[in-house]
Design a protein around this motif. Structure first.
Motif, PDB file in Angstrom:
ATOM      1  N   GLY A  27      -7.889  24.938  59.880  1.00 11.50           N
ATOM      2  CA  GLY A  27      -8.959  25.229  58.831  1.00 11.50           C
ATOM      3  C   GLY A  27      -8.630  25.373  57.411  1.00 11.50           C
ATOM      4  N   SER A  28      -9.558  25.630  56.538  1.00  9.41           N
ATOM      5  CA  SER A  28      -9.442  25.733  55.289  1.00  9.41           C
ATOM      6  C   SER A  28      -9.171  27.296  54.762  1.00  9.41           C
ATOM      7  CB  SER A  28     -10.324  25.121  54.309  1.00  9.41           C
ATOM      8  OG  SER A  28     -10.330  25.747  52.856  1.00  9.41           O
ATOM      9  N   LYS A  29      -7.821  27.490  54.688  1.00 10.45           N
ATOM     10  CA  LYS A  29      -7.677  28.969  54.338  1.00 10.45           C
ATOM     11  C   LYS A  29      -8.052  29.425  52.993  1.00 10.45           C
ATOM     12  CE  LYS A  29      -2.956  28.851  54.541  1.00 10.45           C
ATOM     13  NZ  LYS A  29      -1.522  29.101  54.528  1.00 10.45           N
ATOM     14  N   SER A  30      -8.120  28.621  52.012  1.00 10.44           N
ATOM     15  CA  SER A  30      -8.747  28.678  50.657  1.00 10.44           C
ATOM     16  C   SER A  30     -10.193  29.153  50.958  1.00 10.44           C
ATOM     17  CB  SER A  30      -8.950  27.544  49.784  1.00 10.44           C
ATOM     18  OG  SER A  30      -9.100  27.885  48.388  1.00 10.44           O
ATOM     19  N   GLU A  31     -11.038  28.596  51.687  1.00 14.37           N
ATOM     20  CA  GLU A  31     -12.474  28.751  51.907  1.00 14.37           C
ATOM     21  C   GLU A  31     -12.607  30.004  52.666  1.00 14.37           C
ATOM     22  OE1 GLU A  31     -14.798  25.580  53.707  1.00 14.37           O
ATOM     23  OE2 GLU A  31     -14.338  24.239  51.946  1.00 14.37           O
ATOM     24  N   ASN A  63     -14.446  33.460  50.946  1.00 18.51           N
ATOM     25  CA  ASN A  63     -15.621  34.106  51.846  1.00 18.51           C
ATOM     26  C   ASN A  63     -15.493  35.575  51.950  1.00 18.51           C
ATOM     27  OD1 ASN A  63     -18.007  34.001  53.274  1.00 18.51           O
ATOM     28  ND2 ASN A  63     -17.010  34.216  55.234  1.00 18.51           N
ATOM     29  N   ILE A  64     -14.056  36.014  52.360  1.00 17.74           N
ATOM     30  CA  ILE A  64     -13.774  37.264  52.410  1.00 17.74           C
ATOM     31  C   ILE A  64     -13.625  38.075  51.092  1.00 17.74           C
ATOM     32  CG2 ILE A  64     -11.899  39.078  52.862  1.00 17.74           C
ATOM     33  CD1 ILE A  64     -10.886  36.934  54.832  1.00 17.74           C
ATOM     34  N   PHE A 110      -5.143  39.701  48.476  1.00 21.41           N
ATOM     35  CA  PHE A 110      -4.049  39.116  47.839  1.00 21.41           C
ATOM     36  C   PHE A 110      -2.855  39.427  48.343  1.00 21.41           C
ATOM     37  CE2 PHE A 110      -7.131  38.738  44.082  1.00 21.41           C
ATOM     38  CZ  PHE A 110      -7.958  37.727  44.880  1.00 21.41           C
ATOM     39  N   THR A 111      -2.448  40.728  48.428  1.00 19.15           N
ATOM     40  CA  THR A 111      -0.977  41.217  49.055  1.00 19.15           C
ATOM     41  C   THR A 111      -0.792  40.446  50.460  1.00 19.15           C
ATOM     42  OG1 THR A 111      -0.965  43.148  47.734  1.00 19.15           O
ATOM     43  CG2 THR A 111       0.233  43.167  49.717  1.00 19.15           C
ATOM     44  N   SER A 112      -1.896  40.704  51.296  1.00 15.79           N
ATOM     45  CA  SER A 112      -1.945  40.002  52.592  1.00 15.79           C
ATOM     46  C   SER A 112      -1.789  38.547  52.628  1.00 15.79           C
ATOM     47  CB  SER A 112      -3.203  40.375  53.338  1.00 15.79           C
ATOM     48  OG  SER A 112      -3.348  41.607  53.629  1.00 15.79           O
ATOM     49  N   VAL A 113      -2.492  37.739  51.559  1.00 14.53           N
ATOM     50  CA  VAL A 113      -2.145  36.503  51.532  1.00 14.53           C
ATOM     51  C   VAL A 113      -0.751  35.883  51.069  1.00 14.53           C
ATOM     52  CG1 VAL A 113      -2.951  34.233  50.133  1.00 14.53           C
ATOM     53  CG2 VAL A 113      -4.752  35.860  50.844  1.00 14.53           C
ATOM     54  N   ILE A 155      -0.957  34.608  41.072  1.00 14.30           N
ATOM     55  CA  ILE A 155       0.201  34.319  41.924  1.00 14.30           C
ATOM     56  C   ILE A 155      -0.097  33.587  43.188  1.00 14.30           C
ATOM     57  CG2 ILE A 155       2.229  35.105  43.443  1.00 14.30           C
ATOM     58  CD1 ILE A 155       2.792  35.476  40.645  1.00 14.30           C
ATOM     59  N   VAL A 156      -1.444  33.974  43.902  1.00 13.65           N
ATOM     60  CA  VAL A 156      -1.742  33.279  45.007  1.00 13.65           C
ATOM     61  C   VAL A 156      -2.466  31.930  44.677  1.00 13.65           C
ATOM     62  CG1 VAL A 156      -3.903  33.493  46.629  1.00 13.65           C
ATOM     63  CG2 VAL A 156      -2.516  35.780  46.022  1.00 13.65           C
ATOM     64  N   ARG A 157      -3.102  31.819  43.588  1.00 15.14           N
ATOM     65  CA  ARG A 157      -3.357  30.379  43.369  1.00 15.14           C
ATOM     66  C   ARG A 157      -4.197  29.748  44.502  1.00 15.14           C
ATOM     67  NH1 ARG A 157       2.033  27.763  40.728  1.00 15.14           N
ATOM     68  NH2 ARG A 157       1.984  29.218  38.744  1.00 15.14           N
ATOM     69  N   TYR A 158      -5.591  30.170  44.409  1.00 12.00           N
ATOM     70  CA  TYR A 158      -6.369  29.462  45.725  1.00 12.00           C
ATOM     71  C   TYR A 158      -7.651  29.105  44.953  1.00 12.00           C
ATOM     72  CZ  TYR A 158      -9.529  33.566  45.951  1.00 12.00           C
ATOM     73  OH  TYR A 158     -10.555  34.372  45.795  1.00 12.00           O
ATOM     74  N   ASN A 159      -8.307  28.059  45.141  1.00 14.58           N
ATOM     75  CA  ASN A 159      -9.499  27.609  44.674  1.00 14.58           C
ATOM     76  C   ASN A 159     -10.729  28.417  45.401  1.00 14.58           C
ATOM     77  OD1 ASN A 159      -8.330  25.352  43.322  1.00 14.58           O
ATOM     78  ND2 ASN A 159      -8.370  24.336  45.093  1.00 14.58           N
ATOM     79  N   HIS A 160     -11.158  29.442  44.294  1.00 16.44           N
ATOM     80  CA  HIS A 160     -12.236  30.330  44.443  1.00 16.44           C
ATOM     81  C   HIS A 160     -13.486  29.613  44.652  1.00 16.44           C
ATOM     82  CE1 HIS A 160     -14.050  34.222  45.302  1.00 16.44           C
ATOM     83  NE2 HIS A 160     -14.970  33.804  44.517  1.00 16.44           N
ATOM     84  N   LYS A 161     -14.274  29.658  45.549  1.00 13.48           N
ATOM     85  CA  LYS A 161     -15.772  29.207  45.665  1.00 13.48           C
ATOM     86  C   LYS A 161     -16.687  30.299  45.951  1.00 13.48           C
ATOM     87  CE  LYS A 161     -13.981  24.880  47.422  1.00 13.48           C
ATOM     88  NZ  LYS A 161     -13.883  23.846  48.618  1.00 13.48           N
TER      89      LYS A 161
END
Length: 297
Positions: free
Chosen positions: A73-77, A81-82, A140-143, A197-203
């Protein structure tokens, strides 16, 4: 792994030293006074309101990210969502506390009256907004832990404590309200730092029916119940202390910070490293490897 563990222990120790230094400076300028009592309560309320939820998120999110990985699955999505859902809950909690600030403060410190109560109410109205940043920090710490990047997460704590320390000093010269403002600013900078630092595409995603989100909530609930016991104990301690004398909460806070140093440096840092490995092995359902790993640890 050994080098990373050594750096993690050093950063954790540095964070505790920084936090202890902050409390020393706080006690130097304000002692055990009604100002510190009000400040401690104002920073405790956001922690109690959402920290046990944050603990649940941080504990449950790592294995959930492993699960999303294994399913392709998409971790970014999933992360987006969370972030969106829990941010909404945070804003609702902020509105409730802003409307009922004085009753909330009385719940945590029923012995406050006069100037101390006014200070605590004013400080709380500033500090409650910090729950948004705290929640983002937990996520973000968990990621980062999931990505085996412990050093950045540990450094963010040092950064936060340093900023709070600076604001404690500034508050002595430019006004008491820099105490709660500094706390929120430090939490905000910490969250932004981790986000970078996490660098994910927020939606903009709000999927309450997502199966992984539902499983995350089901996992979080028992953890919240367990973690809330400690917060209830803290609430009772501080309520009783507020009835003893002015400064009693300050003394209690300073003592708790000293006790937390050993636990934070030698226990929590080790658990952070071990928990990641355990969750990865459990997702693979390799129980023999898990048993061997526990024996080696």
């Amino acid at each position: 792994m050994n080098i990373q563990a050594a750096i993690l222990f050093v950063l954790t120790f540095l964070a505790k030293v920084m936090g202890f230094s902050r409390d020393l400076i706080l006690s130097y300028y304000y002692g055990a006074s009604n100002i510190v009592d009000a400040y401690v309560i104002a920073t405790t309320i956001p922690m109690v309101v959402f920290s046990f939820v944050g603990t649940g998120i941080q504990t449950s999110l790592i294995p959930m990210l492993d699960k999303v990985d294994s399913e392709g699955g998409s971790k970014s999505e999933f992360i987006a969502n969370i972030v969106n859902i829990f941010s909404i809950f945070c804003f609702l909690a902020i509105i409730v506390v802003l409307i009922c600030t004085k009753p909330v403060v009385m719940l945590f410190a029923s012995g406050f009256d006069g100037e101390t109560m006014e200070l605590a109410v004013s400080f709380t109205r500033f500090s409650i907004s910090g729950i948004v940043f705290s929640t983002l920090t937990y996520i973000f710490t968990s990621v980062l832990h999931h990505k085996n990047r412990f050093i950045a997460a540990a450094f963010s704590i040092v950064l936060m404590d340093f900023i709070v320390l600076i604001f404690v000093v500034l508050s002595h010269f430019f006004g008491l309200y820099l105490l709660p403002v500094g706390n929120v600013a430090a939490l905000g900078i910490q969250a932004i730092f981790l986000w970078c630092i996490v660098r994910y595409n927020h939606k903009i995603i709000l999927d309450f029916r997502n199966s992984n989100f539902i499983l995350l909530i089901q996992t979080i609930v028992p953890i919240i119940i367990g973690a809330s016991v400690n917060q209830v104990n803290l609430l009772i301690d501080q309520t009783l202390a507020s009835r003893i004398m002015i400064g009693a909460i300050s003394y209690l806070n300073y003592a708790n910070k000293v006790l937390a140093v050993v636990q934070g440096v030698f226990i929590l840092a080790f658990i952070s490293l071990v928990y990641l490995k355990m969750s990865q092995i459990l997702i693979q359902r390799d129980f023999k490897k898990l048993n061997d790993s526990i024996k080696n640890w």
